[in-house]
Design an enzyme around this catalytic site. Structure first.
Site, PDB file in Angstrom:
ATOM      1  N   TYR A  69      -6.695  -9.712   0.060  1.00  0.00           N
ATOM      2  CA  TYR A  69      -5.475  -8.619   0.581  1.00  0.00           C
ATOM      3  C   TYR A  69      -4.346  -8.553  -0.214  1.00  0.00           C
ATOM      4  CZ  TYR A  69      -8.369  -8.785   4.994  1.00  0.00           C
ATOM      5  OH  TYR A  69      -9.400  -8.919   5.789  1.00  0.00           O
ATOM      6  N   GLU A  70      -3.854  -7.266  -0.467  1.00  0.00           N
ATOM      7  CA  GLU A  70      -2.794  -7.284  -1.102  1.00  0.00           C
ATOM      8  C   GLU A  70      -1.532  -8.161  -0.569  1.00  0.00           C
ATOM      9  OE1 GLU A  70       0.400  -3.666  -2.452  1.00  0.00           O
ATOM     10  OE2 GLU A  70      -1.565  -3.073  -1.945  1.00  0.00           O
TER      11      GLU A  70
END
Length: 262
Positions: A56-57
């Site tokens: 996930y960013e």
């Protein structure tokens, strides 16, 4: 959710998400954003790619939310059942180091070489619409080995020239990524729209049609693009999602965050 509760006819979103999931491989890593990309990643894990690692960013690695889909990439739920609770700069450095095979991207505009605009419509001096900007899009487009672009296709979005160059595809053709200092053998891999699935020509690096959904024609492809799209001579129709696939998909998003309520 029982099978009888799932619609037998897939929506455009259903088709796009399942097609995106099937582009992912087992035992690989993928940069996911919330929305369709996250749903595609979890669907892949629950079907053909149980060893897929989601990144996930916001910094979470390996998270598999069990209660509902996260609303955004920094939500604490993205860390649930994960392996690492990191930071944004840490996961971006993993991509820069070459550890993330797949990345998901989107945008307001795309050109024939897979370059993306998510910054503005109009000009810098006369902006018609101000968009969210790059976020991590330029980083993902630059450093992930294979990028999958999810977006709706029409003439306003598939354009000859971007209003603003936000994230790099193949620039203007073969060898251009390397000239701009980006790693060799990286770049756009698939573009998935409500009409079909596209790849990129090895010779020209221009977008080309690989697969259409049932009921879509070659004429629809060209009528919904401002640039000419190459047609792979071996293009084919995509098999419609099965009832089982639709049940899995809608169970993952049981609260309707992405797919809406049934």
């Amino acid at each position: 959710m029982t099978t009888t509760q799932v619609k037998q006819t897939a929506t455009a979103a259903d088709r796009m998400i399942i097609a995106a999931a099937k582009a992912l491989e087992d035992d690989k890593s993928v940069f996911v954003g919330t929305g369709m990309p996250l749903l595609a990643g979890i669907f892949a894990q629950k079907t053909h790619a149980p060893g897929l690692l989601t990144v996930y960013e916001g910094g979470g690695i390996g998270g598999t939310p069990s209660q509902r889909l996260p609303i955004q990439v920094s939500e604490s739920m993205t860390f649930e059942n994960g392996t690492i609770v990191g930071s944004m700069d840490y996961v971006m450095s993993l991509a820069q180091a070459g550890f993330i095979e797949y990345g998901f991207l989107g945008g307001a505009q795309i050109d024939a070489y897979g370059n993306l605009n998510s910054t503005l419509i109009g000009t810098w001096e006369d902006t018609k619409v101000r968009l969210p900007g790059s976020g991590g899009g330029a980083d993902i487009a630059s450093f992930c080995w294979r990028n999958i672009i999810l977006m709706i296709q029409d003439k306003r979005k598939f354009v000859e020239k971007l209003d603003f160059f936000t994230s790099p595809g193949y620039f203007r053709g073969p060898g251009e990524r390397e000239k701009h200092g980006l790693p060799k053998n990286t770049g756009p891999y698939r573009v998935i729209t409500q009409l079909g699935v596209y790849g990129f020509s090895e010779e020209t690096k221009r977008m080309k049609l690989l697969h259409l959904y049932e009921g879509v024609t070659l004429e629809d492809v060209q009528e919904n693009s401002s640039f000419e799209i190459e047609i792979d001579p071996n293009w084919s129709y995509i098999t419609e999602p099965t009832s089982e696939e639709l049940e899995i998909l809608h169970k993952i998003d049981a609260t309707g965050i992405v797919l809406g309520k049934n």
